[in-house]
Design an enzyme around this catalytic site. Structure first.
Site, mmCIF file in Angstrom:
data_model
loop_
_atom_site.group_PDB
_atom_site.id
_atom_site.type_symbol
_atom_site.label_atom_id
_atom_site.label_comp_id
_atom_site.label_asym_id
_atom_site.label_seq_id
_atom_site.Cartn_x
_atom_site.Cartn_y
_atom_site.Cartn_z
ATOM 1 C CD GLU A 21 -24.707 9.817 21.614
ATOM 2 O OE1 GLU A 21 -25.259 10.592 22.438
ATOM 3 O OE2 GLU A 21 -24.645 10.051 20.392
ATOM 4 C CG ASP B 135 -27.076 9.147 16.239
ATOM 5 O OD1 ASP B 135 -25.918 9.566 16.001
ATOM 6 O OD2 ASP B 135 -27.633 9.291 17.348
ATOM 7 C CB SER B 136 -23.899 11.770 12.166
ATOM 8 O OG SER B 136 -23.316 10.622 11.592
ATOM 9 C CE LYS C 288 -21.123 6.032 17.883
ATOM 10 N NZ LYS C 288 -21.956 6.923 18.713
ATOM 11 C CG ASP D 147 -24.549 5.852 16.536
ATOM 12 O OD1 ASP D 147 -24.287 5.433 17.680
ATOM 13 O OD2 ASP D 147 -24.371 7.027 16.169
ATOM 14 C CD GLU E 92 -18.842 13.681 18.890
ATOM 15 O OE1 GLU E 92 -19.362 12.547 18.920
ATOM 16 O OE2 GLU E 92 -19.309 14.624 18.229
HETATM 17 O O1 KIV Z 1 -23.263 9.479 14.707
HETATM 18 C C1 KIV Z 1 -22.054 9.554 14.449
HETATM 19 O O2 KIV Z 1 -21.644 9.741 13.299
HETATM 20 C C2 KIV Z 1 -21.123 9.421 15.545
HETATM 21 C C3 KIV Z 1 -19.675 9.677 15.268
HETATM 22 C C4 KIV Z 1 -19.469 11.094 15.004
HETATM 23 C C5 KIV Z 1 -18.793 9.157 16.327
HETATM 24 O O3 KIV Z 1 -21.512 9.118 16.626
#
Ligand code: KIV
Length: 300
Positions: A129, A58-59, A127, A97, A196
């Protein structure tokens, strides 16, 4: 002769990486290399280079869509990018994510949204959090047959709760909580865990204690693998660069040079040149002009 760099592999020669392969790599002491990916051409390069896993993180909200942080990212935005990445990949494990508010409200929503990553996004795992507070959602998603990667330490979706993008687990109490959370996530069935921005010695200890591989980002070399944001290592995101990033290229400057050269060529009538131009046979042109002249004469 091949123009591929020495480490690159052709897409047909590489074996598919699965969540089981992740576990086996840890058992064999082989480090796992993971990067983020958000689009088709980058996914092609990542896979050809031999990356083990691609995280559609989600970055992308920050490095591709220009948001201030990851909070505004929606499921539809994530799935749009996941599909593009999936079209470019043969071997790398694909991890989607889960965005903010897609798994926090109820376990039902968490399962449904995780399922969309596989059904509509072409991903193979998700993934999400958080630690102990996410165990019900994690168990439910895994119960639906979807592999889950955990994420502890600096969890960017909680940026407002954490008081900024700050390292985590730096006190005895927070380190103990993180250590316990890591064990709980493994027990809940996560196949891997991102750590992280946590102290390197804590990440090393967690990695030794767990049987599932840890993937570090700003967590030192004691993790079982590493992940970074691709736009950071390529120098494509220049708003800020976290301390733990190594820049392998400066594509922002390369792109700037290329684009200013193009503008100068257009303004100086240097582009397009003859080789960029389509032509027609002379006799067709003459017939056209002849016809054109006759039309004009008729109207005079
Ligand atoms: O969103 C992302 O890119 C991440 C990574 C930095 C682990 O969660």
């Amino acid at each position: 002769m091949s123009t591929l760099p020495p480490n690159a592999t052709t897409q047909t020669t590489r074996k598919k990486i699965t969540t089981l392969a992740f576990r086996l790599k840890k058992e064999r002491g082989e480090s796992i290399a993971m990067l983020t990916g958000y689009d088709y051409p980058t996914a092609l390069v990542l896979d050809q280079a031999g990356i083990d896993a691609i995280l559609v993180g989600d970055s992308l909200g920050m490095v591709v869509l220009g948001y201030e942080n990851t909070l505004p990212v929606t499921m539809d935005e994530m799935l749009h990018h996941c599909r593009a990445v999936a079209r470019g990949v043969r071997a790398a494990l694909l991890i989607g994510d889960m965005p903010f508010m897609s798994y926090q409200v109820s376990t039902e929503e968490a399962i449904r949204n995780a399922g969309r990553f596989l059904q509509q996004g072409g991903m193979e795992a998700v993934k999400l959090e958080g630690g102990r507070e996410r165990l019900n959602a994690i168990r439910a998603i895994i119960g639906a047959g979807i592999p889950v990667m955990g994420h502890l330490g600096l969890t960017p979706q909680s940026v407002n709760l954490l008081g900024g993008f700050r390292p985590q687990g730096r006190t005895a109490i927070t380190a103990e909580r993180l250590f316990e959370d890591a064990i709980l996530l493994e027990e809940a069935g996560c196949f891997s865990l991102v750590l992280e921005s946590v102290p390197a010695r804590l990440a090393r200890m967690v990695s030794k204690r767990l049987t599932i591989p840890t993937i570090g980002i700003g967590a030192g070399e004691g993790c079982d693998g590493q992940v970074l944001v691709t736009h950071d290592i390529l120098g494509l995101f220049d708003r800020f660069t976290p301390k733990f990033v190594r820049k392998y290229a400066d594509l922002h400057t390369e792109m700037l040079n290329a684009i200013t050269s193009y503008i100068a060529d257009v303004q100086g009538h240097i582009f397009p040149a003859k080789e960029h131009t389509v032509e027609m046979p002379d006799e067709e042109w003459e017939a056209f002009i002849h016809h054109f002249d006759r039309q004009i004469q008729r109207h005079e």
